[in-house]
Design a protein around this motif. Structure first.
Motif, PDB file in Angstrom:
ATOM      1  N   LEU A  77       0.821  -1.198   0.000  1.00  0.00           N
ATOM      2  CA  LEU A  77       0.000   0.000   0.000  1.00  0.00           C
ATOM      3  C   LEU A  77       0.858   1.251   0.000  1.00  0.00           C
ATOM      4  O   LEU A  77       0.562   2.226  -0.693  1.00  0.00           O
ATOM      5  N   VAL A  78       1.957   1.241   0.752  1.00  0.00           N
ATOM      6  CA  VAL A  78       2.785   2.437   0.906  1.00  0.00           C
ATOM      7  C   VAL A  78       3.685   2.654  -0.303  1.00  0.00           C
ATOM      8  O   VAL A  78       3.827   3.778  -0.798  1.00  0.00           O
ATOM      9  N   THR A  79       4.284   1.596  -0.821  1.00  0.00           N
ATOM     10  CA  THR A  79       5.276   1.740  -1.876  1.00  0.00           C
ATOM     11  C   THR A  79       4.726   2.346  -3.159  1.00  0.00           C
ATOM     12  O   THR A  79       5.384   3.218  -3.743  1.00  0.00           O
ATOM     13  N   PRO A  80       3.549   1.946  -3.675  1.00  0.00           N
ATOM     14  CA  PRO A  80       3.074   2.569  -4.928  1.00  0.00           C
ATOM     15  C   PRO A  80       2.875   4.068  -4.830  1.00  0.00           C
ATOM     16  O   PRO A  80       2.972   4.766  -5.843  1.00  0.00           O
ATOM     17  N   LEU A  81       2.611   4.580  -3.639  1.00  0.00           N
ATOM     18  CA  LEU A  81       2.446   6.016  -3.495  1.00  0.00           C
ATOM     19  C   LEU A  81       3.757   6.771  -3.709  1.00  0.00           C
ATOM     20  O   LEU A  81       3.760   7.999  -3.805  1.00  0.00           O
ATOM     21  N   GLY A  82       4.856   6.039  -3.796  1.00  0.00           N
ATOM     22  CA  GLY A  82       6.124   6.676  -4.158  1.00  0.00           C
ATOM     23  C   GLY A  82       6.104   7.267  -5.552  1.00  0.00           C
ATOM     24  O   GLY A  82       6.987   8.060  -5.901  1.00  0.00           O
ATOM     25  N   ALA A  83       5.108   6.894  -6.376  1.00  0.00           N
ATOM     26  CA  ALA A  83       4.977   7.508  -7.704  1.00  0.00           C
ATOM     27  C   ALA A  83       4.793   9.007  -7.595  1.00  0.00           C
ATOM     28  O   ALA A  83       5.199   9.762  -8.485  1.00  0.00           O
ATOM     29  N   LEU A  84       4.196   9.463  -6.517  1.00  0.00           N
ATOM     30  CA  LEU A  84       4.004  10.903  -6.345  1.00  0.00           C
ATOM     31  C   LEU A  84       5.335  11.622  -6.187  1.00  0.00           C
ATOM     32  O   LEU A  84       5.451  12.798  -6.552  1.00  0.00           O
ATOM     33  N   SER A  85       6.346  10.950  -5.669  1.00  0.00           N
ATOM     34  CA  SER A  85       7.666  11.581  -5.596  1.00  0.00           C
ATOM     35  C   SER A  85       8.232  11.807  -6.993  1.00  0.00           C
ATOM     36  O   SER A  85       8.948  12.794  -7.231  1.00  0.00           O
TER      37      SER A  85
END
Length: 349
Positions: A77-85
Motif C-alpha cells: 500500500l505504501v510503496t506505490p504512493l512513491g509515484a508521487l515523488s
C-alpha cells in the motif's frame, strides 16, 4: 486508523523525497560548475555543499515518514504512493533545473496518479506480525533467504563487474543496485517499526539482538543506496533516474513483501487484477514521462480544428469539396481537351 495514518505519511514522504532529488541535483550541478571532482567519478566534494545537505535532510524527513507509514500499513500500500515523488521531482525539475516536461510527461503524471489510486483501493493485506519473535520466524523462511542471497550476489556483480564497465553509459547499473538493496531496507524498516511499538509498550527490546541487527543492516543498506543514487544523479538526468528508480524499487519491494509477509496469499481475484492493473498503469505513466521527455510537442502538431485560434477554412465535408468529387470532374483538363481537339482537326484535314 492505520490506513489513514499510513496514507498521510506516505503522501508526505513522497513530497519530501521528490524535492530532495532536485536539491541534490542542484548541489551537484553547482559543484560541477566549480570544477570539483564529480560524484560519478568517485569524488565526494558534495559533502561540502549545503544544497546537497538540504536535499539529504529532505530525504531523511521523507524516509522517516515512510518508515512510520510502513509501521502502520502494508508495504504494497505504501510503496506505490512513491509515484508521487516522481511527479513532484518532474514538476520541480522543470521549474528549477530547466528540464523539459512536455504534454507526454503531463499525461504520464496523470496516469501515475490514477494507477496509484487503483493500487491503494486494491491493496493486499499482509500477515499480522506483532512481535520480533514472529518477525524472526519470517526472516528464517527459505524463500526469503533465497531472495536475499540473490539480491546480495546480483548487487555485488553490478558494483564490481558491471559498474566499472557500463556505469557511465547505462543508467540501469547504479539504479538496479539502489532498487535491489532498497527492497532489503524496507524489510529492516518493518522490523524496526515492530521493535519501536514493543519498546513503547514497555518490553525490553533493547536486549533483543534482532533489533540491533536490523538497525545495522538498515544503516548499511541506506548508505549503499545514497552512494549509488548520487552516482546515477550525477551522470544522468534527474527526469531519467527518478522514474526508473521508482519502477525498479517498487517491483523489488513488492516481490520482497510478497515473499516475506505473504501479502498476496489470501487475495481474491479482483484485488489481484486491480493491483496488477494499477501497477502497470503507473509503469505506463512513468514510461511516457521518461521516454518522450526530449520530444518537442507544440500546438502546431495538432490537427487544425484542435489548434487554438485556428480553424480549417475548407473542411473536407464542406459543400465546395462535395460538388468537386471525382465523378463530376472531366477526365482531362480544359487545356488538354483544347489541344486534343486541335490535333483531331489537323488529322481530319
Amino acid at each position: 486508523a492505520g490506513f489513514g495514518a499510513g496514507l498521510g505519511l506516505a503522501l508526505a514522504s513522497s513530497a519530501f523525497i521528490g524535492g530532495s532529488f532536485v536539491l541534490k541535483k542542484k548541489g551537484l550541478l553547482r559543484l560541477c560548475g566549480r570544477g570539483r571532482a564529480r560524484a560519478g567519478q568517485g569524488g565526494h566534494a558534495y559533502l561540502r555543499e549545503w544544497l546537497w545537505w538540504a536535499g539529504l535532510l529532505c530525504m531523511g524527513v521523507g524516509e522517516a515518514a515512510n518508515f512510520a507509514a510502513y509501521a502502520f500499513a502494508p508495504a504494497t500500500l505504501v510503496t506505490p504512493l512513491g509515484a508521487l515523488s516522481v511527479l513532484v521531482s518532474a514538476v520541480l525539475s522543470s521549474i528549477f533545473l530547466n528540464e523539459q516536461l512536455n504534454v507526454h510527461g503531463k499525461i504520464g503524471c496523470i496516469l501515475s496518479i490514477l494507477g496509484s489510486t487503483v493500487m491503494v483501493i486494491h491493496a493486499p493485506q499482509e500477515e499480522e506480525v506483532s512481535s520480533l519473535e514472529s518477525m524472526a520466524e519470517k526472516l528464517k523462511d527459505p524463500g526469503f533467504i533465497v531472495f536475499a542471497v540473490c539480491v546480495l550476489v546480483s548487487s555485488l556483480l553490478l558494483i564490481f563487474v558491471a559498474g566499472p564497465r557500463y556505469g557511465q553509459s547505462n543508467v540501469l547499473v547504479y539504479v538496479l543496485v539502489c532498487s535491489a538493496i532498497g527492497s532489503l531496507s524496507v524489510s529492516c524498516v518493518k522490523g524496526l517499526g515492530i521493535a519501536l511499538k514493543e519498546l513503547f509498550s514497555g518490553k525490553p527490546v533493547l536486549k533483543e539482538p534482532l533489533a540491533w541487527v536490523l538497525l545495522v543492516c538498515l544503516v548499511i543498506c541506506i548508505s549503499v543506496q545514497i552512494n549509488y543514487l548520487n552516482k546515477a544523479l550525477d551522470i544522468f538526468n534527474t527526469s531519467v533516474v527518478t522514474p526508473i528508480y521508482y519502477v525498479l524499487f517498487t517491483t523489488a519491494v513488492m516481490m520482497c513483501s510478497a515473499i516475506l509477509f505473504k501479502e498476496w496469499q489470501h487475495m481474491v481475484l479482483d484485488n489481484v487484477i486491480g493491483s496488477i492493473s494499477g501497477f502497470l498503469t503507473i509503469v505506463s505513466g512513468i514510461f511516457l514521462l521518461h521516454a518522450f521527455r526530449d520530444m518537442p510537442f507544440s500546438p502546431s502538431l495538432l490537427p487544425l480544428f484542435l489548434q487554438p485560434g485556428r480553424a480549417d477554412p475548407h473542411p473536407p465535408w464542406s459543400s465546395a469539396d462535395r460538388h468537386q468529387c471525382c465523378q463530376h470532374q472531366p477526365l482531362l483538363p480544359s487545356e488538354d481537351k483544347g489541344s486534343q481537339s486541335a490535333q483531331e482537326e489537323e488529322e481530319g484535314e
